[in-house]
Design an enzyme around this catalytic site. Structure first.
Site, PDB file in Angstrom:
ATOM      1  N   GLN A 181     -23.146 -82.604  38.087  1.00  0.00           N
ATOM      2  CA  GLN A 181     -24.016 -82.183  38.816  1.00  0.00           C
ATOM      3  C   GLN A 181     -25.347 -82.882  38.893  1.00  0.00           C
ATOM      4  O   GLN A 181     -25.673 -83.545  37.627  1.00  0.00           O
ATOM      5  CB  GLN A 181     -24.368 -80.562  38.481  1.00  0.00           C
TER       6      GLN A 181
ATOM      7  N   SER B 255     -18.675 -82.940  32.862  1.00  0.00           N
ATOM      8  CA  SER B 255     -18.764 -81.377  33.278  1.00  0.00           C
ATOM      9  C   SER B 255     -17.959 -81.051  34.548  1.00  0.00           C
ATOM     10  O   SER B 255     -16.654 -81.119  34.611  1.00  0.00           O
ATOM     11  CB  SER B 255     -20.263 -81.083  33.461  1.00  0.00           C
ATOM     12  N   LEU B 256     -18.578 -80.821  35.631  1.00  0.00           N
ATOM     13  CA  LEU B 256     -18.091 -80.488  36.807  1.00  0.00           C
ATOM     14  C   LEU B 256     -17.013 -81.724  37.432  1.00  0.00           C
ATOM     15  O   LEU B 256     -16.007 -81.442  37.892  1.00  0.00           O
ATOM     16  CB  LEU B 256     -19.213 -80.413  37.786  1.00  0.00           C
TER      17      LEU B 256
ATOM     18  N   ARG C  25     -16.536 -71.711  40.386  1.00  0.00           N
ATOM     19  CA  ARG C  25     -17.314 -71.935  39.145  1.00  0.00           C
ATOM     20  C   ARG C  25     -18.577 -72.140  39.661  1.00  0.00           C
ATOM     21  O   ARG C  25     -19.376 -71.598  38.579  1.00  0.00           O
ATOM     22  CB  ARG C  25     -16.614 -73.509  38.889  1.00  0.00           C
TER      23      ARG C  25
ATOM     24  N   HIS D 107     -23.229 -74.954  29.379  1.00  0.00           N
ATOM     25  CA  HIS D 107     -22.310 -75.246  28.307  1.00  0.00           C
ATOM     26  C   HIS D 107     -23.115 -74.667  27.049  1.00  0.00           C
ATOM     27  O   HIS D 107     -23.176 -75.444  26.089  1.00  0.00           O
ATOM     28  CB  HIS D 107     -22.413 -76.803  28.013  1.00  0.00           C
TER      29      HIS D 107
ATOM     30  N   GLN E  67     -14.433 -74.926  28.873  1.00  0.00           N
ATOM     31  CA  GLN E  67     -15.502 -76.019  29.185  1.00  0.00           C
ATOM     32  C   GLN E  67     -16.822 -75.378  29.175  1.00  0.00           C
ATOM     33  O   GLN E  67     -17.918 -76.051  28.995  1.00  0.00           O
ATOM     34  CB  GLN E  67     -14.880 -76.690  30.263  1.00  0.00           C
TER      35      GLN E  67
END
Length: 293
Positions: free
Chosen positions: A9, A88-89, A113, A195, A244
């Site tokens: 992102q 991440s993503l 998500r 996170h 995650q």
């Protein structure tokens, strides 16, 4: 060895993916399939939308995923990763690119998500902050001393760590870290505490969706955010993806491990070049480039 890396992102921009759509019939086919799966025309927002529209969580995450994955698809035989990782993503993009997830399942999970994270952000005031110029251990120890929820969230490169948690706790941590010599400790314009334990409601929701999804054996190892190690077992990949959202992104450690395992070139697949910059800060000698169709 070629390592393909996939951004997360923040990499979005107006007009992203339009060149692929116009130049490649295969890309056009995938974009139209995405519009159908999502139930709205994400291509309209990607190609002509404003920066504000692209910032909407339900748009941002699928848009970056689509740009990355469709670019990998149209590269055809020239796309031969020997290892992959995503920030991440971007880990979901990496898992489609190395054959663990189908395009359809990957996009569905990304959409779920995004919506689950958005809901979690609305439960309590939370945020993230970038801390520059301090050792990771000092940041970790300082966060542990603060009342409230604040944790190390993104290990981006040496001297650049993002913290995440309750807004008041993050603000207190920034003041304490500045006092300890941080070059900068500044709040980021994000919707919530990604996170961190604040994402537990989203983790639970997404875990159920992941559990119900078919994970296949990958064509090459994925260096997952949670472990920063090469994983090839589908059950292990699934388990790591489930945790995650509440665990830190170990990007520095992942890149270091990829280099130790033989990575000689890092190719960024998707919008922007943020990951190339981070890789260079982790190892100045690393060769980096953008995937180009």
């Amino acid at each position: 060895m070629k390592a393909y890396v996939f951004p997360g992102q923040g990499a979005q921009f107006t007009g992203m993916g339009l060149d692929l759509y116009e130049k490649s019939p295969l890309a056009k086919e995938y974009f139209e399939k995405a519009n159908s799966i999502l139930g709205f025309s994400i291509t309209d927002i990607m190609f002509q939308g404003t920066a504000e529209q692209l910032k909407e969580t339900k748009v941002t995450q699928p848009a970056i995923f689509l740009h990355s994955v469709i670019l990998a698809k149209v590269l055809g035989d020239s796309f031969q990763p020997e290892m992959v990782a995503g920030h991440s993503l971007g880990e979901l993009s990496a898992l489609v690119a190395n054959g663990v997830l189908s395009f359809e399942d990957g996009l569905t999970l990304v959409s779920k998500r995004a919506l689950a994270m958005q809901k979690a952000c609305e439960i309590a005031p939370s945020t993230m902050a970038a801390v520059l110029g301090l050792e990771d251990t000092i940041v970790e120890e300082t966060c542990a001393e603060i009342d409230g929820v604040v944790v190390a969230a993104n290990y981006n490169c040496p001297g650049q760590l993002v913290i995440s948690g309750e807004t008041s706790a993050v603000e207190k941590a920034c003041a304490a870290l500045t006092a300890k010599g941080a070059k900068r400790a500044l709040l980021l314009p994000v919707g919530g505490a990604f996170h961190s334990p604040m994402m537990e409601p989203a983790r639970e929701e997404l875990a159920a969706a992941i559990e119900a999804t078919q994970f296949s054996t990958p064509s090459c190892p994925v260096y997952q955010n949670v472990t920063a190690t090469a994983i090839t077992n589908p059950a292990e990949i699934k388990k790591n993806l489930m945790i995650q959202l509440t665990a830190p992104v170990k990007w520095t450690q992942s890149v270091q491990q990829m280099i130790a395992d033989g990575a000689t070139e890092f190719i960024e697949v998707g919008p922007g070049n943020v990951l190339q910059g981070l890789v260079k800060k982790i190892d100045r000698a690393a060769v980096t480039s953008s995937a180009i169709f």
